[in-house]
Design a protein around this motif. Sequence first.
Motif, short mmCIF file in Angstrom:
data_model
loop_
_atom_site.label_atom_id
_atom_site.label_comp_id
_atom_site.label_asym_id
_atom_site.label_seq_id
_atom_site.Cartn_x
_atom_site.Cartn_y
_atom_site.Cartn_z
N ARG A 13 59.06 24.20 72.58
CA ARG A 13 59.47 22.94 71.96
C ARG A 13 58.76 21.75 72.59
O ARG A 13 58.30 20.85 71.89
CB ARG A 13 60.98 22.76 72.05
N ILE A 14 58.63 21.76 73.92
CA ILE A 14 57.88 20.69 74.58
C ILE A 14 56.42 20.75 74.18
O ILE A 14 55.76 19.73 73.95
CB ILE A 14 58.04 20.78 76.11
N ALA A 15 55.88 21.97 74.05
CA ALA A 15 54.49 22.12 73.64
C ALA A 15 54.27 21.51 72.26
O ALA A 15 53.25 20.85 72.02
CB ALA A 15 54.11 23.60 73.64
N VAL A 16 55.22 21.72 71.35
CA VAL A 16 55.10 21.14 70.01
C VAL A 16 55.01 19.62 70.09
O VAL A 16 54.23 18.98 69.36
CB VAL A 16 56.29 21.56 69.13
N GLU A 17 55.79 19.03 70.98
CA GLU A 17 55.80 17.57 71.12
C GLU A 17 54.45 17.03 71.56
O GLU A 17 54.11 15.87 71.27
CB GLU A 17 56.89 17.14 72.09
N LEU A 18 53.67 17.84 72.24
CA LEU A 18 52.33 17.41 72.65
C LEU A 18 51.42 17.18 71.44
O LEU A 18 50.48 16.39 71.51
CB LEU A 18 51.69 18.45 73.58
N PHE A 19 51.71 17.88 70.35
CA PHE A 19 50.90 17.72 69.13
C PHE A 19 51.46 16.63 68.23
O PHE A 19 50.73 15.71 67.84
CB PHE A 19 50.86 19.05 68.35
N ILE A 20 52.75 16.72 67.90
CA ILE A 20 53.29 15.82 66.89
C ILE A 20 53.75 14.48 67.46
O ILE A 20 53.79 13.49 66.75
CB ILE A 20 54.44 16.47 66.11
N GLY A 21 54.05 14.44 68.77
CA GLY A 21 54.50 13.18 69.38
C GLY A 21 53.45 12.09 69.32
O GLY A 21 53.70 11.00 68.79
N PRO A 22 52.24 12.34 69.86
CA PRO A 22 51.20 11.30 69.81
C PRO A 22 50.82 10.92 68.38
O PRO A 22 50.54 9.75 68.09
CB PRO A 22 50.02 11.96 70.53
N LEU A 23 50.81 11.90 67.48
CA LEU A 23 50.48 11.62 66.09
C LEU A 23 51.47 10.65 65.48
O LEU A 23 51.10 9.66 64.84
CB LEU A 23 50.48 12.94 65.30
#
Length: 201
Positions: free
Chosen positions: A160-170
């Motif tokens: 879940r944290i890994a996913v945030e690395l992609f969609i968070g900055p976007l």
Amino acid sequence: MAETRTPDSRRRSERSRRAIYEAALALVTEVGYTRTTIEGIAARAGVGKQTIYRWWPSKAAVLLEAFLDLAAQTSEGGTELPDTGDLAADLRLVLRATVDELNDPAHEGPSRALAAAGVVDAEVGAQFVEKLMEPQIEAYIRRLRSAEAVGQMRAGTNARIAVELFIGPLTHRWLLRTLPLTHEYADTLVEYALHGLAPRA
């Protein structure tokens, strides 16, 4: 004697509902969330405002349902991410598609309106996350776990944290509007998230 048919109220209701969806999405794109009103939606849809209040408690609720319907219509193949065996390529493909969607006026206006509405209306915000964001996040998590299972990602990674690395900055760049949202940016996010910033041996 000509046959008299009883009007189909369910069909009439569905036509009205779809007209309301289209009106809500069009108005919020054209004039913004603040200037969109129940009265305006009703007038554009050709229904009485009491029809809208009978089905929804607020304009935010109308817009949320309309946007969820739009998302369901435009998503091809469900929410699953591609799994070609190349994690980086799959993520680039999905993030590029997300960039295109966020830059599409048909999606951008309602998305921004719902983001704003969710800040002031906790229930709308919670429903937006539950019905739209969570299924997408879970799809990312399943893809990352698939990559972990074949050794493409470090074992024990918090997906879940890994996913945030992609969609968070976007999402952050999209909300601020200070810098362009491009395919190149999406590709760089994948590169940084998968390989980090430290020098490579």
